[in-house]
Design a protein around this motif. Structure first.
Motif: not given
Length: 903
Positions: A685-699
């Motif tokens: 559950y908590i690792l799932t939210s890492n991706i939507p937190e990383i993607v904005p910085y990559l974009a």
């Protein structure tokens, strides 16, 4: 008054082993005598040998242990991010980086405190050891009997001990009368042992079996003695075990190892990604401080700041559930460690048994009988009279006190009118192995009641009682009683012969010409639910091995009774054999399908634990005595008895059984297994939210768009909205079939590839897609066009980042449902089956509303109120995640054809 007199044997003064010396030689070798030491010499020796107490070893101060929690690798990554934030604020003020730095430091403090809570060991074993020793001892000095503090005892002191006294130091007996000692706290054996002053060359230097030695911390259960102190403080056997208990390092639990591994792995990943994308930002020409903020965001987004607090809180909830099932958890990581257990090393006395003697069987009138039903009063009156009156018990407050075996006989006999007063006795001792008492009869004369080991009582008998009739004690009778004795002994019973005779003349009465009443078999009976608990262990794939200080024959008999061993020829090793075995030989011996250990010492039990650990087993050890403490600390999980156990065992253990039931261990294993599965659920559950937190910085870097999510908003998700739902996943109830699965393989990782793939490659991208779509929807509705830059304080930009945060939280609320099991569908788990989950969703929704619609939420997290249209646009993405994950589960279930795989 009849009395048995001790006769000593003189040994050479040059024999270095004190148990081999005569009493006179032992006194002389310490410069003592019947008058004790002189006061002056005692003072001198006190200065030389120090106080008679258990000393503490040097330990790392608690403040250093606390500070260490803020310097591990996980914390160092966050310190680096905080430092970069403060440097960025100094070089480019007004960007909110100082607040971010303080927020990260807050995260470090929270994680450090929780880690310290996990690592903290309440080292009270030393205090418990001191409490086990008496405070006052009666000593002869300069011809006077003094009551001294035990710390003032010195080698050479002549101490006086009586029934009920605890032995204050290691002593050599110089005179004894009817002396029996309970050694259970040191050896684990429940039967009291007879002790005398006679030299014992056969002991071979083994202080635990020497018949003329008394060891500190043991209990005098009957009789009395005079003894010379030969070892004090840490030089005693008691002190040696205390030293082992203090110096043995506590084993790191499997969960601690996995959390440490996960923390290092994720922290390295975060640092590596931060560095890589900092270089990418520099390569594409991003301004330095914007690039630094980007690197910090990548690091913070990848570090699951809520992991350690969530794990700790989940373990704490599990401890509450276990406490309701009578298992008190002292060290939190032991909860999950117990679930990964592959071997349980169990003590016998007080763990599998009740630690109280009881009459189990009788052999009277030529036949075996169970002792449970009460016979007609006349049928066994002589037998019961011997059991009732032939003892050395005391009755403080009307309750029997003394040897547990004699208490069991007294209780078995029931109420019998006492024929007359006791007029003499012959106390039990190690040579005669029997005792007798003379009781006056109302009509004149007396009766002699005798009990003891059959091999010492049977030769004194001329007849045996067959109901009211007397039969001659011929060869046939001798053979019948001998066979009955062997049969009962082979079933683990302690067998006593009870005999009687009338005495016409008290003067000169002896024990010859007895009339045998029968044989009584006593046992320390197993707990009623042990057999069922052992069966559950077998079903769960747990190996149970008995390790006891008792006799091998007794151990095997009990093991068969509780179904611990099922084959006709199990491997039985005694402590001496273990001592002589090489580590490799012991490891090979442990390959036997069924094995048990008897007559083991504290060090040998610890060696067995270490041998199993070298074989890759995760070992749980049960125990209740001082002798168990080193093994309890060495094991992966130490389990102590709460009622019958000593303070030393309880303080050395990770888990304390409040009801002393072996069955409670199985319940605790079930909870422990559930904890591991639940940790995987909320880790997903908590690792799932890492991706939507990383993607904005990559974009932000790759496509030159406004940053969709700020670092402080990432912390709001990780340490705010996600915490309670994640914790609710940690409170899921045990699955009905979890105890039918084998133990988890030792090499199985908490952070497995299927878990990472599910979180990072499926659930996470779905959330990131929803978050970015909502962000662009809000910006587009406000008139933003690609390539347009927005100021940090621009209302449109604030609405965009708020909408991105909103989408992540809403999809996480859907994610908590699908994370309840990796393959079973969501509808198989009713919401009300986990009330904390419902509470977590409500709190998460309230926190989200507070972040978006309260002034302090807007100020702290850079958010602004959103219109209802933003909510309506974001909600379908949560439904999308739910449907997509259920479809994936269905596909995997169809391929595997397994309704209940592991998480």
């Amino acid at each position: 008054m009849l009395a048995f007199r001790w006769a000593g044997t003189t040994m050479s003064l040059c024999d270095p082993r004190i148990e081999s010396q005569s009493p006179e030689a032992a006194l002389s070798s310490f410069g003592s005598g019947s008058e004790g030491l002189t006061r002056e010499e005692a003072v001198r020796r006190r200065a030389e040998f120090g106080p008679n107490r258990v000393e503490a070893v040097t330990r790392i101060p608690l403040w250093r242990t606390f500070l260490r929690e803020f310097s591990d690798f996980f914390a160092l990554i966050l310190w680096l991010a905080a430092g970069m934030a403060f440097v960025s604020e100094g070089a480019n003020p007004g960007q909110g980086m100082a607040g971010l730095g303080f927020a990260i430091i807050g995260v470090i403090l929270v994680n450090g405190c929780f880690s310290f809570w996990q690592a903290y060991r309440a080292e009270q074993a030393l205090a418990a050891l001191r409490q086990l020793l008496p405070q006052v001892a009666h000593v002869r000095r300069s011809g006077e009997t003094l009551a001294l503090n035990v710390e003032d005892l010195v080698p050479g002191d002549l101490v006086l001990l009586a029934e009920g006294d605890k032995v204050p130091a290691d002593c050599r007996i110089v005179a004894a009368w009817g002396l029996r000692v309970n050694l259970a706290t040191l050896t684990g054996e429940s039967r009291p042992k007879a002790r005398s002053a006679k030299a014992d060359a056969a002991a071979g230097g083994n202080v635990l079996v020497a018949r003329n030695l008394l060891l500190a911390g043991t209990l005098i259960v009957s009789g009395g003695c005079r003894a010379v102190v030969y070892a004090t403080g840490m030089r005693t056997e008691f002190g040696r075990i205390a030293h082992l208990t203090q110096t043995v390092g506590a084993a790191e639990s499997p969960l601690q190892r996995e959390i440490r591994r996960v923390s290092h792995l994720v922290a390295l990943l975060a640092l590596g990604l931060g560095l890589v994308f900092f270089l990418i930002g520099d390569w594409i020409g991003l301004p330095f401080w914007a690039n630094a903020m980007f690197a910090i965001g990548i690091i913070v987004a990848n570090v699951p700041e809520g992991l350690l607090p969530t794990v700790t809180l989940a373990l704490a909830l599990a401890t509450q559930r276990m406490a309701r099932r009578n298992a008190l958890v002292r060290h939190l990581p032991a909860v999950e460690a117990l679930g990964s257990t592959t071997v349980i090393l169990t003590d016998k006395t007080g763990t599998l048994t009740r630690n109280s003697m009881a009459v189990r069987e009788l052999y009277v009138a030529g036949a075996h009988h169970l002792a449970a039903p009460r016979w007609p009063r006349g049928a066994d009156l002589r037998l019961r009279s011997v059991a009732r009156f032939c003892h050395a018990l005391k009755f403080p407050g009307g309750q029997p006190s003394g040897d547990p075996m004699e208490i069991a006989l007294w209780q078995f006999a029931g109420e019998i009118p006492e024929p007359g007063g006791r007029i003499g006795d012959m106390p039990f001792d190690a040579e005669r192995r029997r005792m007798s008492v003379l009781m006056a009869e109302p009509g004149g004369g007396a009766s002699l009641w005798c009990k003891g080991a059959p091999e010492t009582v049977l030769p004194l008998c001329l007849s045996w009682l067959d109901g009211d009739a007397e039969r001659p004690f011929d060869d046939a009778a001798w053979q019948a009683f001998r066979c009955a004795h062997e049969d009962m002994a082979n079933r683990g019973l302690r067998v006593l012969a009870l005999a009687w005779k009338p005495v016409a003349e008290v003067a000169g009465a002896d024990e010859s010409g007895l009339r045998l009443c029968g044989l009584i078999g006593l046992e320390d009976p197993p707990r009623p639910d042990v057999r069922e608990a052992v069966t559950r262990c077998h079903e769960a794939g747990l190996r149970v091995i008995m390790v006891t200080g008792d006799h091998p024959r007794t151990a095997v008999a009990l093991a068969r009774e509780v179904d611990l061993i099922r084959t006709p020829a199990p491997v039985v090793l005694n402590g001496e054999e273990v001592r002589k075995m090489s580590p490799a030989a012991l490891q090979l011996a442990l390959d036997a399908p069924e094995i048990l250990f008897a007559r083991v010492t504290a060090e040998q039990k610890m060696v067995i634990v270490q041998a199993l650990q070298r074989k890759g087993e995760i070992v749980a050890v049960t125990g209740d005595g001082v002798n168990d403490a080193p093994a309890l600390k060495t094991a992966d999980i130490g389990i102590a008895m709460g009622r019958s156990g000593t303070d030393v065992a309880r303080e050395a253990a990770d888990i304390v059984l409040l009801d002393d039931h072996f069955a409670t261990i199985v319940n605790a294993v079930e909870e422990g297994r559930t904890v591991f599965e639940n940790i995987r659920k909320f880790l997903t559950y908590i690792l799932t939210s890492n991706i939507p937190e990383i993607v904005p910085y990559l974009a932000f870097v790759l496509f030159r768009i406004p940053l969709p999510l700020t670092v402080i908003q990432i912390l709001a998700v990780d340490l705010g909205t996600d915490i309670l739902p994640a914790l609710a996943l940690g409170a899921e109830r045990p699955h009905p079939d979890i105890m039918r699965l084998p133990p988890r393989p030792r090499q199985e990782r908490l952070l497995s590839w299927p878990l990472l793939a599910r979180a990072y490659l499926f659930l996470g991208p779905l959330e990131a897609f929803g978050a970015m779509m909502v962000f662009f929807h809000v910006l587009g509705a406000g008139g933003w066009s690609p390539g347009q830059q927005l100021a940090v304080a621009d209302p449109l930009y604030l609405r965009g980042t708020t909408a991105c945060l909103l989408a992540i939280v809403l999809t996480q609320m859907a994610n908590v449902f699908v994370c309840r099991h990796p393959l079973l569908p969501t509808w198989r788990f009713p919401l009300l089956s986990n009330p904390l989950l419902l509470l977590g969703l409500v709190v998460e929704a309230l926190l989200l509303l507070a972040l978006v619609y309260t002034p302090w939420g807007n100020l702290l997290f850079g958010t602004v109120p959103l219109a209802g249209s933003a909510w309506l646009y974001a909600m379908p993405f949560g439904l999308l995640l739910l449907v997509a994950e259920e479809m994936r589960k269905g596909i995997v279930r169809g391929r595997q054809g397994a309704p209940l795989p592991r998480s």
